[in-house]
Design an enzyme around this catalytic site. Structure first.
Site, PDB file in Angstrom:
ATOM      1  N   GLU A  56      47.736  27.648  43.872  1.00 27.94           N
ATOM      2  CA  GLU A  56      46.530  27.258  45.480  1.00 27.94           C
ATOM      3  C   GLU A  56      45.787  26.521  44.334  1.00 27.94           C
ATOM      4  O   GLU A  56      45.794  26.059  43.008  1.00 27.94           O
ATOM      5  CB  GLU A  56      45.760  28.369  44.507  1.00 27.94           C
ATOM      6  CG  GLU A  56      44.246  28.295  45.355  1.00 27.94           C
ATOM      7  CD  GLU A  56      43.545  29.362  45.135  1.00 27.94           C
ATOM      8  OE1 GLU A  56      43.987  30.914  45.088  1.00 27.94           O
ATOM      9  OE2 GLU A  56      42.314  29.617  46.244  1.00 27.94           O
ATOM     10  N   ARG A 280      53.624  38.116  33.222  1.00 30.19           N
ATOM     11  CA  ARG A 280      53.053  36.087  33.472  1.00 30.19           C
ATOM     12  C   ARG A 280      53.571  35.864  32.018  1.00 30.19           C
ATOM     13  O   ARG A 280      52.902  36.692  31.016  1.00 30.19           O
ATOM     14  CB  ARG A 280      51.980  36.622  33.349  1.00 30.19           C
ATOM     15  CG  ARG A 280      50.847  35.764  34.287  1.00 30.19           C
ATOM     16  CD  ARG A 280      49.385  36.648  34.062  1.00 30.19           C
ATOM     17  NE  ARG A 280      48.534  35.652  35.017  1.00 30.19           N
ATOM     18  CZ  ARG A 280      48.428  35.020  35.766  1.00 30.19           C
ATOM     19  NH1 ARG A 280      49.163  35.269  36.644  1.00 30.19           N
ATOM     20  NH2 ARG A 280      47.466  33.938  35.879  1.00 30.19           N
ATOM     21  N   LYS A 290      42.964  29.455  35.007  1.00 29.50           N
ATOM     22  CA  LYS A 290      42.331  28.524  35.859  1.00 29.50           C
ATOM     23  C   LYS A 290      40.861  28.511  35.895  1.00 29.50           C
ATOM     24  O   LYS A 290      39.795  27.912  35.711  1.00 29.50           O
ATOM     25  CB  LYS A 290      43.075  27.674  37.410  1.00 29.50           C
ATOM     26  CG  LYS A 290      44.295  27.260  36.992  1.00 29.50           C
ATOM     27  CD  LYS A 290      45.004  26.392  38.825  1.00 29.50           C
ATOM     28  CE  LYS A 290      45.404  28.100  39.409  1.00 29.50           C
ATOM     29  NZ  LYS A 290      45.998  27.445  40.220  1.00 29.50           N
TER      30      LYS A 290
HETATM   31  P1  ATP Z   1      45.469  31.428  37.590  1.00 31.43           P
HETATM   32  O1  ATP Z   1      45.439  32.537  37.058  1.00 31.43           O
HETATM   33  O2  ATP Z   1      45.997  30.562  36.120  1.00 31.43           O
HETATM   34  O3  ATP Z   1      44.376  30.753  38.606  1.00 31.43           O
HETATM   35  P2  ATP Z   1      46.927  31.841  39.831  1.00 31.43           P
HETATM   36  O4  ATP Z   1      48.268  32.836  38.872  1.00 31.43           O
HETATM   37  O5  ATP Z   1      46.307  32.706  40.015  1.00 31.43           O
HETATM   38  O6  ATP Z   1      46.955  31.430  37.719  1.00 31.43           O
HETATM   39  P3  ATP Z   1      48.621  30.142  41.124  1.00 31.43           P
HETATM   40  O7  ATP Z   1      48.418  28.725  41.756  1.00 31.43           O
HETATM   41  O8  ATP Z   1      48.552  30.840  42.406  1.00 31.43           O
HETATM   42  O9  ATP Z   1      47.527  30.671  40.012  1.00 31.43           O
HETATM   43  O10 ATP Z   1      50.085  30.287  40.632  1.00 31.43           O
HETATM   44  C1  ATP Z   1      51.430  29.462  41.261  1.00 31.43           C
HETATM   45  C2  ATP Z   1      52.367  30.576  41.430  1.00 31.43           C
HETATM   46  O11 ATP Z   1      52.348  30.076  39.381  1.00 31.43           O
HETATM   47  C3  ATP Z   1      52.250  31.486  41.009  1.00 31.43           C
HETATM   48  O12 ATP Z   1      53.417  31.914  41.823  1.00 31.43           O
HETATM   49  C4  ATP Z   1      51.580  32.312  40.115  1.00 31.43           C
HETATM   50  O13 ATP Z   1      52.188  33.890  39.751  1.00 31.43           O
HETATM   51  C5  ATP Z   1      52.310  31.520  39.060  1.00 31.43           C
HETATM   52  N1  ATP Z   1      51.956  31.806  37.647  1.00 31.43           N
HETATM   53  C6  ATP Z   1      50.418  31.394  37.386  1.00 31.43           C
HETATM   54  N2  ATP Z   1      49.969  31.514  36.438  1.00 31.43           N
HETATM   55  C7  ATP Z   1      51.159  31.660  35.441  1.00 31.43           C
HETATM   56  C8  ATP Z   1      51.494  32.148  33.824  1.00 31.43           C
HETATM   57  N3  ATP Z   1      50.522  32.242  32.855  1.00 31.43           N
HETATM   58  N4  ATP Z   1      53.296  32.772  33.443  1.00 31.43           N
HETATM   59  C9  ATP Z   1      53.936  32.582  34.764  1.00 31.43           C
HETATM   60  N5  ATP Z   1      53.905  32.154  35.900  1.00 31.43           N
HETATM   61  C10 ATP Z   1      52.656  31.873  36.214  1.00 31.43           C
HETATM   62 MG    MG Z   2      45.023  32.268  41.984  1.00 35.32          MG
END
Ligand code: ATP
Ligand code: MG
Length: 582
Positions: A56, A280, A290
């Protein structure tokens, strides 16, 4: 202490095993990889592998994303498949083009190239048409409950939900209201489109989840074309399906969303993408969210998203991390079905391992102490030959000027040396790296008693650091020639958070309470050897005996270095143990 040390050794050995596993052409085995192998064998999807990385664009990528990227791109590459980069941009309130650009840069920097580049917003029209299809089939309805009411009606894990009073609207009424939602006739939050599934389902996500909400807000790509936006659950699976994604990997918190992911795909009868969840990444002493990283940026606890203390890929790049180190680390943590916490040291291990292999060694004195070699001719300058990288003979040699007045590290001298301190002290002889053996004859202090200069002598027969008579010196220290050295600023970084778990706070506090007050220390008066004069931003070095450093983008007229990571300093450890009794 002993047990702890043994544990560390064990860990290093394991990392090495993982590392080699990763480097072999087979790729590290894991449960998702096993599923893909099975699917290829059984001919599901015609043996095709299509993955996607779906960030995102609401912030910069961090090391957790790197794990997902390595998995998404790595598995596709291993099986001759494709991986798309898809921006999951369904929420206009938090998304920006700046983030889109940064994400593309970071994915490429990490060493991956996407096949297709897509945006979930490319699919808004298709998703809208599918919504009409579901309404027409009696599987979706317009609901007038507020967000709070929807939550209250949903029930809990132990209590069934209640049906919305709007659940049984006619198809005609639903089509009319949805059309008017799209046209902008209703204010934000006044209505939603919901899937008509089962308010008694044990799976909360299946209790008539919201598919669309009204949001009169400009989108970074579609502008004001839409004022209804699809929810994550309604957009994600169908976007995968449109791209014919075969294996859609995401983190464990989406496990509960999987039934809904499948429900939409099945109801619409579209390409059967399937979702698989993995653990994760969480690292000690840092945060991988983020939203929380944005708070650090907005509240100016750090300089920006690429502050070298940030766990973002742009921060790590600026700090001096290499893509290889990050990829090797990601391979070493592997994937599993349970969340855990990884020690930051594991990441640092792979960083040191890669830098040790590739970066040239140079000399820098961080805290200069003047040394005058009394018996060295006043006007003589000798060029000393130095090895650029003992790990890489092709890196060759260079010369470093040596003269009568030098700087050595303040820490390399003790007027009253404690036991086990083998460096320079009054009357003691040490080796200057690549140069001569010197002996300290006299300590000069200013009126306040501070040591300002050492008077030494050198032995001309020891050029290059050799002792013709075979006498031993216990220590070799680094130095620069005072007249030739360049001034530099060095930025020393420590963990951003003092606690292993930054979220461990007292009530009423948030994670910022655990910020490390001295995570950045700036040394303004460092001296580096003249070969660094034209070092370009991003260039990496090992400063001998100090650690790994890289030229910061602030570097210009005045050289600025970031300490990427220290070497393991045995003396600092001995001293710490002595003072803390640990
Ligand atoms: P954040 O909470 O940091 O915003 P998010 O999961 O909302 O993380 P996205 O941009 O939606 O962030 O993530 C893109 C991809 O990266 C998704 O498939 C998510 O599952 C993966 N991802 C995000 N954070 C991690 C992490 N700490 N470890 C492994 N994969 C991750
Ligand atoms: Mg997200």
């Amino acid at each position: 202490m002993l047990a702890c040390f043994a544990g560390w050794r064990l860990f290093v050995a394991e990392s090495v095993i993982n590392y080699h596993e990763f480097m072999s052409t087979e790729g590290p085995s894991n449960f998702i990889r096993d599923i893909i192998i099975e699917d290829i064998k059984s001919g599901k999807y015609g043996g095709r592998v299509q993955t996607r990385f779906p960030p995102e664009p609401n912030g910069y990528l961090h090391i957790g994303h790197a794990k997902a990227i390595c998995l998404d791109f790595g598995l596709a590459a291993e099986f001759g498949g494709k991986c798309n980069l898809r921006f999951d941009d369904t929420n206009p309130s938090k998304e920006e083009t700046e983030y889109v650009n940064a994400i593309m840069e970071d994915v490429q920097w990490l060493g991956f190239q996407w096949d297709g580049l897509y945006y979930a917003s490319d699919y808004f029209q298709q998703l809208y048409e599918w919504a009409i299809q579901l309404i027409t089939a009696g599987k979706a309805y317009v609901c007038d409950l507020s967000a709070d009411e929807i939550r209250a009606y949903r029930g809990t894990l132990t209590e069934p939900g209640r049906e919305s009073p709007y659940r049984n609207r006619s198809v005609e009424e639903n089509l009319d209201l949805f059309e008017r939602m799209k046209k902008g006739e209703f204010p934000d939050g006044s209505r939603t489109l919901r899937a008509r599934i089962d308010m008694t389902s044990p799976i909360l996500n299946l209790r008539d989840p919201v598919m669309y909400r009204i949001l009169h807000m400009d989108h970074h790509r579609t502008g004001n074309e839409w004022c209804i936006y699809p929810m994550y659950d309604y957009a994600h699976g169908q976007s995968d399906s449109i791209e014919h994604v075969t294996h859609s990997m995401c983190t464990l918190e989406f496990e509960n969303n999987r039934p809904l992911y499948n429900w939409f795909i099945e109801q619409l009868g579209i390409f059967p993408s399937r979702q698989y969840e993995f653990d994760r990444l969480a690292l000690t002493h840092t945060l991988l969210s983020k939203r929380k990283l944005l708070k650090l940026v907005e509240e100016r606890h750090v300089e920006g998203w690429d502050d070298p203390r940030m766990p973002t890929l742009s921060g790590m790049r600026r700090r001096g991390y290499t893509p290889e180190a990050i990829r090797n680390f990601c391979a070493s943590v592997g994937v599993s079905k349970t969340n855990g916490i990884t020690q930051l040291q594991q990441l640092e291990y792979f960083l040191r391992q890669d830098l040790n292999r590739i970066v040239p060694r140079v000399m820098c004195v961080q805290k200069p102490l003047r040394v005058v070699i009394e018996n060295y001719p006043d006007d003589l300058v000798e060029e000393m030959e130095a090895i650029n990288n003992p790990e890489d003979s092709s890196a060759g040699t260079r010369t470093i000027p040596f003269s009568r007045t030098l700087y050595i590290e303040e820490d390399d001298f003790r007027e009253d040396p404690p036991k086990q301190f083998y460096r320079l002290a009054p009357g003691r002889e040490v080796r200057l790296r690549y140069a001569y053996l010197i002996t300290c004859k006299e300590v000069i202090k200013d009126s306040s008693g501070r040591i300002v200069e050492l008077r030494c002598t050198y032995d001309p027969a020891t050029r290059g650091g050799n002792t013709p008579d075979g006498r031993k010196v216990k220590s070799t220290i680094h130095w620069v020639s005072a007249a030739h050295a360049l001034s530099a600023e060095v930025r020393l970084y420590d963990n951003l958070f003092v606690k292993e778990d930054p979220n461990d706070v007292a009530e009423g506090q948030d994670f910022t309470a655990n910020l490390h007050p001295e995570s950045l220390q700036v040394l303004h008066d460092c001296k580096v050897e003249p070969s660094l004069r034209d070092a370009a931003p991003g260039t990496k070095y090992q400063f001998e005996r100090l650690g790994y450093y890289c030229v910061d983008r602030d570097s210009g007229q005045r050289l600025v270095f970031n300490r990427t990571i220290g070497l393991r300093d045995t003396w600092a450890k001995i001293e710490k143990r002595a003072t803390t009794g640990a």
